[in-house]
Motif scaffolding. Structure first.
Motif, PDB file in Angstrom:
ATOM      1  N   LEU A  38      -7.315  55.448 134.073  1.00 27.85           N
ATOM      2  CA  LEU A  38      -8.615  56.102 134.319  1.00 27.85           C
ATOM      3  C   LEU A  38      -8.443  57.228 135.336  1.00 27.85           C
ATOM      4  N   TYR A  39      -7.684  56.948 136.403  1.00 29.64           N
ATOM      5  CA  TYR A  39      -7.449  57.943 137.461  1.00 29.64           C
ATOM      6  C   TYR A  39      -6.856  59.227 136.868  1.00 29.64           C
ATOM      7  N   THR A  40      -5.798  59.056 136.061  1.00 29.57           N
ATOM      8  CA  THR A  40      -5.089  60.214 135.494  1.00 29.57           C
ATOM      9  C   THR A  40      -6.002  61.021 134.565  1.00 29.57           C
ATOM     10  N   ILE A  41      -6.693  60.309 133.684  1.00 31.29           N
ATOM     11  CA  ILE A  41      -7.559  61.010 132.718  1.00 31.29           C
ATOM     12  C   ILE A  41      -8.708  61.713 133.436  1.00 31.29           C
ATOM     13  N   ALA A  42      -9.326  60.979 134.371  1.00 33.57           N
ATOM     14  CA  ALA A  42     -10.481  61.544 135.085  1.00 33.57           C
ATOM     15  C   ALA A  42     -10.067  62.799 135.841  1.00 33.57           C
ATOM     16  N   LYS A  43      -8.880  62.740 136.468  1.00 34.40           N
ATOM     17  CA  LYS A  43      -8.425  63.883 137.273  1.00 34.40           C
ATOM     18  C   LYS A  43      -8.184  65.094 136.373  1.00 34.40           C
ATOM     19  N   ASP A  57      -8.720  61.967 146.622  1.00 39.42           N
ATOM     20  CA  ASP A  57      -8.068  62.867 145.666  1.00 39.42           C
ATOM     21  C   ASP A  57      -9.069  63.621 144.790  1.00 39.42           C
ATOM     22  N   GLY A  58     -10.337  63.472 145.077  1.00 38.62           N
ATOM     23  CA  GLY A  58     -11.351  64.245 144.352  1.00 38.62           C
ATOM     24  C   GLY A  58     -11.644  63.754 142.946  1.00 38.62           C
ATOM     25  N   ALA A  81     -19.938  64.322 134.544  1.00 43.12           N
ATOM     26  CA  ALA A  81     -18.859  63.390 134.907  1.00 43.12           C
ATOM     27  C   ALA A  81     -18.215  62.840 133.638  1.00 43.12           C
ATOM     28  N   VAL A  82     -16.914  62.517 133.757  1.00 47.92           N
ATOM     29  CA  VAL A  82     -16.179  61.989 132.597  1.00 47.92           C
ATOM     30  C   VAL A  82     -16.442  60.494 132.434  1.00 47.92           C
ATOM     31  N   PHE A  83     -16.452  59.765 133.570  1.00 45.95           N
ATOM     32  CA  PHE A  83     -16.621  58.301 133.541  1.00 45.95           C
ATOM     33  C   PHE A  83     -17.740  57.879 134.504  1.00 45.95           C
TER      34      PHE A  83
END
Ligand code: GLC
Length: 413
Positions: free
Chosen positions: A158-163, A229-230, A253-255
């Motif tokens: 989730l972190y990678t995709i959201a970023k 990390d924003g 927002a994505v998520f």
């Protein structure tokens, strides 16, 4: 003519001698209040001798709790029907009418057993389950597709995709509930459990227990990292459910982590993201202890023990009406709140409005309760303060969790 007027006056007097007014507290998240007002209108049409005044409460469960403490401790007979968060029965049971003998009157055999159990305190039924909640992940199907991503199964994914997507689209990555109130405790429990951590177990404080400590630290560190990390905006530390929902619904927002009620709103015809949203379980933490977790939420209906016998009677009628299959389906369809009656949950009208119910039944059945305690409010307060300090850069995760362990032990043990 005179005769008619006199007759009318007598009739009004007779009717008012038999009529009664009760007050019910209400939430106003999403379409909740609007829908309850419609339901109450239907009830009053069927029961012309009962008038129901709906009393809207603040959105924050913590603020509602504090208001209830004021009402109930002062012994006032109003409000009569109390909408109670699932975490409150143990604390408020002394102020509520015992409904144990009304189990069949409310038809509770047909309800999800966990929702009834959470209203049972020392063997007595003190309230009845109205709607249930579980934390779920909302995602932008269209954006995941556009950038070639699968639905994330772990927090790292989730972190990678959201970023990535948030940077490319110039929107937020992941919004959730980070304000210092009850909603933060719900989100914290999900992060902690999904990382294999635990704060309390069987009434004992285990935050600093070696079995859980490292996972607890990893969970809170991850929450902090989302902001640092924003991936989540700094403002998330002030968001409750509706703030997160408005940003996500606006397409910004994505998520989003939220409860099921947001589904009907994000898909309303006027919503910019209608038809572009998917729902799934919240992600797992890392191996080896990572697992899926959803916090159990929901609201119950109880009756003020200081209400008169006639008010109690009228309140029971109203509660029975609101708990009926037709009314639970109505609520699920129009305000997206999840039925506690199994037949209403499975009704085709409910599923058509909330298609994810069919896939996520397990999430609702396995949702994890917050610690059960008559002093839950104090426990939750300590959790909120400790984590909020980390999220607002006032403390490191280790120090905050060590302090939390100490403070919880001093109030629990
Ligand atoms: C939802 C849940 C409730 C929870 C609250 C926190 O209303 O149903 O159980 O305490 O959110 O914000």
């Amino acid at each position: 003519m005179k005769k008619v007027v006199v007759l009318f006056a007598i009739l009004t007097m007779v009717l008012s001698a038999f009529s009664i007014t009760i007050t019910m507290t209400a939430g106003a998240v999403g379409r909740e209040l609007e829908v309850l007002n419609e339901q109450v209108e239907m009830f009053m049409k069927e029961n012309p001798d009962i008038t129901v005044n709906v009393l809207p409460m603040p959105n924050s469960s913590t603020d509602r709790h504090d208001l209830y403490v004021t009402y109930l401790a002062s012994g006032t007979p109003d409000p009569d029907v109390l909408m109670l968060d699932v975490i409150w029965p143990a604390e408020f049971s002394p102020f509520l009418v015992d409904l144990t003998d009304d189990y069949d009157y409310f038809g509770l055999d047909g309800f999800f057993p966990g929702t009834v159990a959470s209203n049972t305190v020392d063997g007595s039924l003190v309230a009845v389950p109205w709607f249930t909640d579980a934390g779920i992940l909302y995602y932008r199907k269209d954006l995941l597709e556009k950038y070639g991503y699968d639905v994330p199964e772990t927090w790292d994914e989730l972190y990678t995709i959201a970023k990535d997507i948030s940077q490319k689209e110039g929107i937020e990555g992941f919004v959730w509930q980070g304000a210092r109130y009850e909603g933060l405790t719900c989100d914290v429990m999900e992060f902690v459990h999904s990382f294999g951590g635990e704060i309390m177990k069987d009434g004992e404080v285990v935050v600093d227990d070696p079995e859980y400590y490292d996972n607890n630290v990893a969970a809170i560190t991850f929450m902090d990292k989302l902001i640092e990390d924003g991936v989540s905006p700094r403002g998330v530390t002030t968001y409750m459910e509706e703030e997160a929902r408005r940003i996500f619904q606006n397409g910004d927002a994505v998520f989003m982590r939220n409860w099921p009620y947001a589904w009907s709103l994000v898909n309303a015809p006027e919503s910019p993201v209608a038809g572009k949203v998917g729902i799934t379980v919240l992600p797992k933490g890392p191996e080896p202890d990572g697992r899926n977790s959803a916090t159990l939420g929901g609201w119950n209906l109880g009756i003020n023990a200081n209400s008169s016998a006639a008010e109690v009677e009228a309140s029971k009628k109203l509660i029975k009406f609101l708990l009926s299959k037709e009314q639970q389906v109505y609520k699920a369809v129009y305000s997206g709140q999840t039925p506690t009656m199994i037949e209403a949950y499975n009704d085709p009208r409910t599923i058509e409005a909330n298609p994810f119910y069919a896939d996520l039944l397990d999430v609702f059945l396995n949702a994890e309760p917050r610690p059960i305690s008559p002093i839950y409010a104090e426990i939750s307060y300590e959790i909120q303060v400790a984590v909020h300090e980390v999220l607002t850069q006032q403390a490191e995760p280790e120090d905050a969790l060590n302090n939390l362990a100490e403070n919880l032990k001093s109030i629990v043990e």
